[in-house]
Scaffold this motif. Structure first.
Motif, PDB file in Angstrom:
ATOM      1  N   GLN A 259       0.829  -1.204   0.000  1.00 45.74           N
ATOM      2  CA  GLN A 259       0.000   0.000   0.000  1.00 45.74           C
ATOM      3  C   GLN A 259       0.869   1.262   0.000  1.00 45.74           C
ATOM      4  O   GLN A 259       0.472   2.278  -0.556  1.00 45.74           O
ATOM      5  CB  GLN A 259      -0.953  -0.001   1.201  1.00 45.74           C
ATOM      6  CG  GLN A 259      -2.133   0.906   0.918  1.00 45.74           C
ATOM      7  CD  GLN A 259      -3.017   1.169   2.116  1.00 45.74           C
ATOM      8  OE1 GLN A 259      -2.655   0.897   3.260  1.00 45.74           O
ATOM      9  NE2 GLN A 259      -4.185   1.702   1.854  1.00 45.74           N
TER      10      GLN A 259
ATOM     11  N   GLN B 166       1.463   1.940  -3.430  1.00 39.96           N
ATOM     12  CA  GLN B 166       0.235   2.473  -4.023  1.00 39.96           C
ATOM     13  C   GLN B 166       0.147   3.991  -3.762  1.00 39.96           C
ATOM     14  O   GLN B 166      -0.134   4.758  -4.675  1.00 39.96           O
ATOM     15  CB  GLN B 166      -0.910   1.759  -3.319  1.00 39.96           C
ATOM     16  CG  GLN B 166      -2.232   1.767  -3.977  1.00 39.96           C
ATOM     17  CD  GLN B 166      -3.225   1.128  -3.007  1.00 39.96           C
ATOM     18  OE1 GLN B 166      -3.901   1.812  -2.259  1.00 39.96           O
ATOM     19  NE2 GLN B 166      -3.283  -0.197  -2.999  1.00 39.96           N
ATOM     20  N   PHE B 167       0.401   4.395  -2.529  1.00 41.24           N
ATOM     21  CA  PHE B 167       0.339   5.821  -2.186  1.00 41.24           C
ATOM     22  C   PHE B 167       1.365   6.620  -2.987  1.00 41.24           C
ATOM     23  O   PHE B 167       1.096   7.728  -3.426  1.00 41.24           O
ATOM     24  CB  PHE B 167       0.599   6.035  -0.686  1.00 41.24           C
ATOM     25  CG  PHE B 167      -0.554   5.640   0.209  1.00 41.24           C
ATOM     26  CD1 PHE B 167      -1.843   5.504  -0.297  1.00 41.24           C
ATOM     27  CD2 PHE B 167      -0.355   5.429   1.565  1.00 41.24           C
ATOM     28  CE1 PHE B 167      -2.908   5.152   0.535  1.00 41.24           C
ATOM     29  CE2 PHE B 167      -1.416   5.081   2.407  1.00 41.24           C
ATOM     30  CZ  PHE B 167      -2.685   4.934   1.880  1.00 41.24           C
TER      31      PHE B 167
ATOM     32  N   THR C  33       0.536   6.489  -7.047  1.00 42.47           N
ATOM     33  CA  THR C  33      -0.591   7.317  -7.481  1.00 42.47           C
ATOM     34  C   THR C  33      -0.317   8.798  -7.228  1.00 42.47           C
ATOM     35  O   THR C  33      -1.093   9.646  -7.658  1.00 42.47           O
ATOM     36  CB  THR C  33      -1.890   6.940  -6.747  1.00 42.47           C
ATOM     37  OG1 THR C  33      -1.638   6.955  -5.337  1.00 42.47           O
ATOM     38  CG2 THR C  33      -2.391   5.572  -7.155  1.00 42.47           C
ATOM     39  N   GLY C  34       0.748   9.104  -6.499  1.00 44.05           N
ATOM     40  CA  GLY C  34       1.094  10.502  -6.271  1.00 44.05           C
ATOM     41  C   GLY C  34       0.347  11.164  -5.137  1.00 44.05           C
ATOM     42  O   GLY C  34       0.525  12.351  -4.895  1.00 44.05           O
ATOM     43  N   VAL C  35      -0.520  10.427  -4.423  1.00 49.27           N
ATOM     44  CA  VAL C  35      -1.216  11.050  -3.293  1.00 49.27           C
ATOM     45  C   VAL C  35      -0.220  11.395  -2.186  1.00 49.27           C
ATOM     46  O   VAL C  35      -0.415  12.354  -1.455  1.00 49.27           O
ATOM     47  CB  VAL C  35      -2.373  10.183  -2.741  1.00 49.27           C
ATOM     48  CG1 VAL C  35      -3.526  10.150  -3.714  1.00 49.27           C
ATOM     49  CG2 VAL C  35      -1.922   8.799  -2.392  1.00 49.27           C
TER      50      VAL C  35
END
Lengths: 252, 223
Positions: free
Chosen positions: A168, A171-172, A175-177
């Motif tokens: 995860q 994933q963070f 996605t660039g969040v």
């Protein structure tokens, strides 16, 4: 008529499903950070021994809990020594865990404006820093150690966001969040993610080694030696080369 | 025992339910009385969160809230709002996630009322808004209660979406369901059990109250 055809196919399905599989299969539970390297290792292992392997990928904590509850895994590759040690203490493994590799920690970013480095973390363009939850994920623990050892933790605490696993965290970051984050070196060296974004290896002197441990579960006692052969293979020169390619280091 | 995740869970559920009620009432009203061609589409959209796995919502929120994307970037540049990893991001996500649980009871309550009720009120010179607040709503009290409680309870039970966009920040996004998950992962079964028991007891209490009240047991008991 239609109904009969349906029931015949249903019966056929039931018969097929019940047919026992004849080939030997090894079920290997793997911590998520190892997922890229392990597929290559397993391929080499199967080529050599003709033993088929099933991979179960998850977080070390989840896999440990599953093994405790009797999950049918033969081999467990954990991202730390604590969890497999706990299984050994509970009498669920044949021997204490053994370290087969040490994982590297990197800072990874997808942003063009940010140059990954520890000093860039205080940059105001960096609004969120992703790391795996230090309570449950070994790489998260290492990440916090880096921040604490460099006295950065208290200044950055507002920016930290915790992922439940190293997957995860990726994933963070991807996605660039989160503009930047701490992840395993094996991730940024994997064929899928190679060349995506920028990363920087962190000096291992700032954190305790992320030891990768292997254990064989008790389930193996009544079967052939294929789990043992996998165990031996992971310490072989061939597996070592693959592990090094993915950024793992070995204790000399 | 750290109570913050539990308090946060109830704060999230409370804020979500209040805002969701304000959004759902006009929506349910419109769905009940509209003759628009778009009604089936609107109804389908409202029901989608019932069917879609939370991961679908979580994934799209993650993409939408990312500063790399138009929507996330626009929010950040224009209002300085960052929805990902924030309490208000969770509120917005929970509102969408719990939307059908609020709209469906309200809509079915309203459509169960005879038209003559509304017409009588109009004839007496009441406006639409007055009719809604003073005539229609008092007649669908049990639907109101059901909607509010279901939305509240469903938000408490939220996990997948929060896991994907929350970032487990203590005090702002680390709700009880996430805390339980993390305690289980860390093999702290005692702590996981404490959180779980508290949640179990409270939600049991809330739902029991609804069923008692909707079944008229409460009134009989109080008599």
């Amino acid at each position: 008529m239609k109904f009969r055809r349906f029931s015949v196919s249903l019966l056929l399905l039931a018969v097929l499903a019940c047919r026992p599989s004849t080939e030997v299969k090894l079920t290997i539970a793997v911590a998520a950070n190892m997922q890229y390297a392990i597929s290559e290792i397993v391929e080499a292992f199967t080529n050599k021994t003709e033993i088929q392997c099933n991979l179960i990928i998850g977080s070390s904590g989840k896999l440990t809990a599953q093994i405790k509850e009797g999950a049918p895994y033969d081999v467990f590759l954990s991202a730390n020594m604590k969890y497999p040690m706990e299984l050994f203490d509970d009498g669920l493994t044949t021997a204490p865990p053994k370290v087969y590799a040490n994982g590297g920690l990197v800072l990874w970013t997808q942003s063009d404006q940010i140059v990954p480095s520890l000093t860039s973390l205080t940059n105001k363009d960096v609004k969120h820093i992703a790391l795996a939850n230090p309570e449950i994920a070994p790489y998260g623990r290492a990440s916090i150690q880096v921040l604490r050892n460099l006295d950065l933790h208290d200044t950055l605490v507002e920016k930290l966001v915790y992922a439940e696993s190293i997957s995860q965290t990726n994933q963070f970051i991807s996605t660039g969040v989160a503009q930047i984050g701490f992840t395993a070196k094996s991730v940024v060296l994997s064929p899928d993610l190679k060349g995506k974004g920028k990363w920087k290896t962190l000096d291992p002197k700032y954190y305790d080694p992320v030891q990768q441990g292997i254990v064989l579960t008790r389930r193996n006692e009544n079967r052939d030696n294929s789990p043992q052969r996998f165990f031996d293979f992971i310490f072989s020169e061939e597996a070592r080369k693959i592990l090094e390619k993915y950024g793992y280091s070995m204790d000399e | 025992m750290n109570w913050d995740p539990l308090i946060l869970t109830f704060k999230l559920a409370l804020v979500t339910t209040a805002l969701l009620f304000l959004v759902s009432l006009p929506l349910a009203y419109w769905l009940t009385y509209t003759k628009s061609k778009f009604k089936p589409i609107a109804e389908t959209l409202v029901s989608m969160p019932l069917v879609l796995p939370p991961t679908v919502l979580g994934f799209y929120f993650l993409i939408a809230f990312s500063p790399n994307n138009f929507f996330g970037n626009w929010l950040d540049q224009t209002f300085g709002i960052q929805l990902v990893f924030s309490f208000w991001g969770l509120v917005l996500a929970s509102m969408i996630y719990s939307l059908p649980f609020m709209v469906h009871p309200l809509q079915s309550g309203l459509s169960g009322l005879p038209n003559s009720l509304k017409e009588a009120s109009y004839v007496m010179g009441k406006s639409r808004f007055q009719t809604l607040v003073k005539v229609l709503l008092p007649n669908i009290k049990s639907s109101l209660l059901t909607g509010i409680v279901l939305a509240f309870a469903h938000t408490i039970g939220e996990f997948g979406v929060v896991l994907m966009i929350g970032g487990s920040i203590p005090g702002s996004t680390k709700v009880a369901s996430i805390a339980i998950y993390e305690e289980v992962e860390a093999l702290n079964y005692t702590a996981a059990n404490t959180y779980s028991l508290v949640l179990f007891a409270i939600t049991f209490g809330i739902l029991l109250l609804v069923y008692l009240s909707n079944g008229g047991y409460l009134k009989r008991f109080l008599k």
